[in-house]
Scaffold this active site. Structure first.
Site, short mmCIF file in Angstrom:
data_model
loop_
_atom_site.label_atom_id
_atom_site.label_comp_id
_atom_site.label_asym_id
_atom_site.label_seq_id
_atom_site.Cartn_x
_atom_site.Cartn_y
_atom_site.Cartn_z
N HIS A 39 0.84 -1.20 0.00
CA HIS A 39 0.00 0.00 0.00
C HIS A 39 0.88 1.26 0.00
O HIS A 39 0.60 2.23 -0.71
CB HIS A 39 -0.88 0.04 1.25
N MET A 186 3.12 -9.23 -0.80
CA MET A 186 2.55 -8.69 0.44
C MET A 186 1.04 -8.62 0.33
O MET A 186 0.50 -8.29 -0.72
CB MET A 186 3.12 -7.30 0.70
P1 AMP Z 1 -6.47 -3.73 -0.44
O1 AMP Z 1 -6.29 -2.94 0.81
O2 AMP Z 1 -6.05 -5.16 -0.33
O3 AMP Z 1 -7.83 -3.54 -1.06
O4 AMP Z 1 -5.45 -3.11 -1.49
C1 AMP Z 1 -5.45 -1.73 -1.79
C2 AMP Z 1 -4.55 -1.49 -2.98
O5 AMP Z 1 -3.22 -1.91 -2.68
C3 AMP Z 1 -4.98 -2.28 -4.22
O6 AMP Z 1 -4.83 -1.44 -5.36
C4 AMP Z 1 -4.01 -3.43 -4.22
O7 AMP Z 1 -3.78 -3.95 -5.51
C5 AMP Z 1 -2.75 -2.76 -3.68
N1 AMP Z 1 -1.84 -3.77 -3.16
C6 AMP Z 1 -2.12 -4.75 -2.25
N2 AMP Z 1 -1.05 -5.53 -2.05
C7 AMP Z 1 -0.06 -5.06 -2.85
C8 AMP Z 1 1.29 -5.44 -3.10
N3 AMP Z 1 1.86 -6.48 -2.49
N4 AMP Z 1 2.01 -4.71 -3.99
C9 AMP Z 1 1.43 -3.65 -4.62
N5 AMP Z 1 0.18 -3.24 -4.43
C10 AMP Z 1 -0.57 -3.93 -3.56
#
Ligand code: AMP
Length: 283
Positions: A39, A186
């Site tokens: 994030h 992650m």
């Molecule tokens: P989430 O909180 O899981 O809904 O993720 C929020 C944003 O962070 C989304 O755009 C995800 O694709 C991105 N995200 C989650 N994990 C990763 C990661 N390991 N590397 C890059 N972006 C991520």
């Protein structure tokens, strides 16, 4: 300047409009909290490329199925605020479920084709929930730019599409997957893993790499590459349930039989009740 926290959607829009009037670009990162380096990489990109960085934390009920982990999804607000302050986030939007979905709420955003693949087949209604909440957040935050992770490949494809289809006119940026030292992508859900599952989960990245290498060495049959990835995973641990392993067209997400140009290798695997996803591009 310390980070401003806004809970009220109307106040969030007023804040953004004031920024826009002042000629500032707004870089927006939607999240569900339980933040990690993945994030933060999106926040850093927004920070580099825009004038004002807005992050949202909202565990969106409409994107979870009835048997999924909505109620036990990790909620770590204090720590999230600390992390967001550490990367100089300007504003955190933290709405309640009642503010976004009041009684009588009835409007949903549906895409016709892109959800019919990968996670969309396994999580019915998930992308309707994602497309709906992201559309609402775009309307509330009104960013010039928004940042997503390649980790959720299908989600990024869906958001690019809805941005075009609904004329949001936002610059959509998709950033590379941030991984742990052993290659595990992650994820907020990694904290559910038992120590031994956490250890075994590194195999997902190894399997994807092996698949990409096999394609690089000339293999064109998707089924052969998928079989290799499957056996790599099951070799390390038979105690997993493979939800899917697919090789798809990077744009349409349709399954490829013969790999000719670029392809995306995507997988979802259950370690116990924890479902992990990952992907890698070949070609
Ligand atoms: P989430 O909180 O899981 O809904 O993720 C929020 C944003 O962070 C989304 O755009 C995800 O694709 C991105 N995200 C989650 N994990 C990763 C990661 N390991 N590397 C890059 N972006 C991520």
């Amino acid at each position: 300047m310390s980070m401003k926290i806004i809970e009220n959607p109307v106040e969030m829009t007023e804040f953004s409009q004031a920024m826009v009037r002042a000629g500032k670009s707004i870089g927006f990162v939607p999240t569900m909290g339980a933040l990690h380096e993945g994030h933060l990489s999106l926040v850093r990109a927004a920070k580099r490329e825009t004038d004002c960085t807005a992050v949202s934390i909202f565990v969106n009920p409409t994107q979870f199925g009835p048997n999924e982990d909505f109620s036990k999804y990790p909620r770590t607000f204090e720590e999230d605020c600390r992390l967001l302050e550490s990367v100089q986030t300007d504003v955190l939007f933290f709405p309640s479920a009642e503010a976004l979905y009041p009684k009588n709420y009835q409007t949903f955003v549906d895409l016709k084709y892109l959800p019919d693949h990968l996670c969309g087949l396994k999580r019915p209604g998930h992308f309707q929930g994602v497309a709906t909440v992201v559309s609402k957040l775009f309307n509330i935050v009104r960013p010039t730019d928004s940042y997503f992770g390649q980790k959720d490949y299908q989600q990024a494809a869906i958001i690019r599409r809805l941005n075009e289809d609904l004329n949001f006119n936002i610059n959509i940026h998709v950033e590379p997957i941030v991984r742990e030292a052993d290659g595990l992508a992650m994820s907020s859900r990694n904290r559910y893993l038992s120590p031994s599952d956490r250890n075994d989960a590194a195999v997902l990245n190894q399997a994807l790499k092996a698949g990409v290498e096999l394609i690089g060495s000339g293999e064109k049959k998707a089924a052969v590459v998928i079989e290799l990835m499957k056996s790599r995973i099951l070799q390390v641990t038979a105690a997993v349930k493979i939800d899917y392993i697919n090789i798809v067209d990077p744009d349409t997400l349709e399954d490829l039989v013969e790999i000719e140009g670029r392809a995306v290798l995507a997988l979802a695997v259950f370690f116990g009740t924890t479902r992990l996803i990952d992907n890698m591009t070949a070609g």
